[in-house]
Design a protein around this motif. Structure first.
Motif, PDB file in Angstrom:
ATOM      1  N   UNK A 223       0.823  -1.209   0.000  1.00 62.12           N
ATOM      2  CA  UNK A 223       0.000   0.000   0.000  1.00 62.12           C
ATOM      3  C   UNK A 223       0.857   1.258   0.000  1.00 62.12           C
ATOM      4  N   UNK A 224       2.079   1.179   0.514  1.00 61.48           N
ATOM      5  CA  UNK A 224       2.952   2.363   0.482  1.00 61.48           C
ATOM      6  C   UNK A 224       3.400   2.701  -0.933  1.00 61.48           C
ATOM      7  N   UNK A 225       3.202   1.783  -1.871  1.00 62.01           N
ATOM      8  CA  UNK A 225       3.449   2.113  -3.279  1.00 62.01           C
ATOM      9  C   UNK A 225       2.349   3.014  -3.823  1.00 62.01           C
ATOM     10  N   UNK A 226       1.185   3.010  -3.175  1.00 65.41           N
ATOM     11  CA  UNK A 226       0.069   3.870  -3.567  1.00 65.41           C
ATOM     12  C   UNK A 226       0.004   5.124  -2.708  1.00 65.41           C
ATOM     13  N   UNK A 227       0.338   4.982  -1.462  1.00 71.20           N
ATOM     14  CA  UNK A 227       0.250   6.057  -0.478  1.00 71.20           C
ATOM     15  C   UNK A 227       1.638   6.190   0.144  1.00 71.20           C
ATOM     16  N   UNK A 250       6.206  -3.524  -7.547  1.00 69.43           N
ATOM     17  CA  UNK A 250       6.648  -2.862  -8.784  1.00 69.43           C
ATOM     18  C   UNK A 250       5.449  -2.425  -9.612  1.00 69.43           C
ATOM     19  N   UNK A 251       4.469  -3.315  -9.733  1.00 74.11           N
ATOM     20  CA  UNK A 251       3.288  -3.002 -10.536  1.00 74.11           C
ATOM     21  C   UNK A 251       2.473  -1.871  -9.905  1.00 74.11           C
ATOM     22  N   UNK A 252       2.234  -1.948  -8.607  1.00 74.74           N
ATOM     23  CA  UNK A 252       1.500  -0.886  -7.925  1.00 74.74           C
ATOM     24  C   UNK A 252       2.197   0.472  -8.108  1.00 74.74           C
ATOM     25  N   UNK A 253       3.511   0.496  -7.869  1.00 73.25           N
ATOM     26  CA  UNK A 253       4.251   1.758  -7.918  1.00 73.25           C
ATOM     27  C   UNK A 253       4.197   2.366  -9.322  1.00 73.25           C
TER      28      UNK A 253
END
Length: 444
Positions: A223-227, A250-253
């Motif tokens: 979730x830290x890749x989004x927030x 990697x995908x989220x970021x």
């Protein structure tokens, strides 16, 4: 340059009401029914619909076979649309109002090559609006771009999963769900986020090495890749490096960075909130798996309100190239419409993926399984009751959307409601036609 419609910089409307009130006669049971949301490209919506079938209660009412017959046949219920309501939903007309409708596309849609029927068989009795095949030119372009991104850029899937990636047909899915996207680049917002979300689900939760054990820690770090983490200079490099440590992060970021290039600050914050909801739902389901708990039906539906498709329709305005102002998005009436859409479309997944999940190892919770266990029904009757739960949610979604459109005829509200309805219809289309993944049980 394509006309993106309402300006992405518009974060409020001077005439926006502090609270949205339903018009007189719009209370439960008397509000205007939404017999059809206004049509969008490739999304014809019929003006008739099947009436809900009485829900089966063990020991009360018709037998399961009779219910199956009712579900197959349905009862034609013609609802005459209100001309005033249709005008509201269709939006403003006249000089200077073109940009308030669905965004203009960067290229004309491809002409249908034939009138061949849509692939796959819809679930008998399931209330839905059939759609046309999505633009094949767009599907091909989106499919090529997303595979290059997923395989070569973020390395989300190894070569041995290529057939599953292709079988997912994410390009066809997203083009069907977002017919108002003005450009391919806008479509890629939804497509990247969809693939990233599925990478997290597969690798952390289910099909490819997922486990309920330790899921909370994995989801928190993802979730830290989004927030983004806001920390000290000393510890930030360790977090930044972690964003490249596994395929889901990697995908989220990468998907989030792309999304931020098109979204306003309020749209980004809205999306992060809905992704937190999704992750909370994942954790509830994982907790039940660890304790082998079969929830009550209402508990399962509560979990599914969080572990559902909500993050997808919530970005419909970003993908459409405009913004539903934050004060209007936050209205309770709009939140209810979005929640009902997410809940109904998630039960579509429960129904179409039913046989796929039964074939997997262990007990996989879905609404038919939970109803069968908690209400003492046969597999068939539980499945048919799930159809009716879905149908009730769909009717409620359409009625609430109609009431909101009548109560708050702000152009961005009307356009957003059309976009959410298009997503609901496209989501069903993808489940019905994805015969690589799904097949129906033999209950009819």
């Amino acid at each position: 340059m394509p006309d993106p419609g309402l300006s992405p910089l518009q974060s409020s409307t001077p005439a926006a009401p502090a609270r949205i009130h339903r018009p007189a006669g719009a209370e439960s049971g008397t509000r205007p029914a939404l017999s059809s949301l206004p049509s969008v490209p490739s999304l014809p919506v019929p003006a008739t619909r099947s009436a809900p079938v009485d829900v089966f209660v063990p020991g009360d009412g018709p037998s399961g076979d009779l219910i199956a017959e009712q579900v197959r046949k349905g009862t034609a219920e013609v609802r005459q649309p209100s001309p005033a309501l249709e005008r509201i939903l269709c939006g403003p007309s006249g000089l200077g109002t073109a940009s308030l409708h669905l965004g203009r596309r960067e290229e004309p849609p491809a002409s249908p090559s034939s009138d061949a029927p849509v692939e796959g068989t819809p679930i008998p009795g399931l209330y839905h609006h059939p759609v046309s095949e999505p633009d094949p030119v767009r599907v091909e372009e989106v499919s090529g771009r997303i595979k290059t991104w997923a395989v070569d850029e973020v390395h989300a899937y190894p070569p041995e999963w290529e057939d599953q990636f292709d079988g997912f047909s994410v390009g066809r899915y997203m083009v069907a769900c977002h017919p108002d996207a003005p450009t391919i680049d806008h479509l890629m917002i939804a497509t990247r986020l969809m693939v990233a979300e599925n990478a997290v689900d597969d690798c952390y939760c289910e099909d490819h090495g997922g486990s309920p054990i330790g899921l909370g820690s994995r989801l928190l770090l993802a979730h830290t890749a989004l927030d983004a983490l806001h920390t000290t200079t000393e510890y930030e490099p360790g977090w930044a490096a972690s964003l490249q440590s596994d395929a889901p992060r990697r995908a989220y970021h990468s998907a989030m960075e792309y999304f931020l290039g098109h979204a306003t600050a309020s749209q980004a914050d809205r999306f992060r909130h809905d992704m937190a909801r999704l992750h909370l739902g994942y954790l509830a389901e994982a907790a039940w798996a660890q304790t082998q708990h079969v929830p009550e039906v209402w508990e399962y539906l509560a979990m599914r309100q969080f572990n559902n498709f909500r993050p997808c329709p919530t970005i419909t305005d970003t993908v459409g190239g405009y913004e539903l102002p934050a004060d209007l998005h936050a209205q309770p009436a709009m939140q209810r419409v979005i929640a009902l859409a997410g809940n109904a479309t998630t039960l579509v997944n429960d129904l179409y993926s039913y046989t796929k999940e039964l074939a997997g190892p262990g007990l996989h919770l879905n609404l038919p399984v939970v109803i069968a266990e908690r209400e003492g029904m046969s597999d068939k009757d539980a499945y048919l009751k799930t159809v009716e739960v879905h149908n009730d949610l769909m009717h409620n979604f359409e009625a609430e959307a109609a009431a909101l459109a009548a109560a708050c005829p702000v152009p961005s509200v009307l356009r957003f409601l059309r976009g959410v309805a298009a997503w609901v219809n496209g989501n069903h289309y993808w489940h019905q036609t994805n015969t690589y993944r799904y097949s129906l049980p033999d209950f009819w």
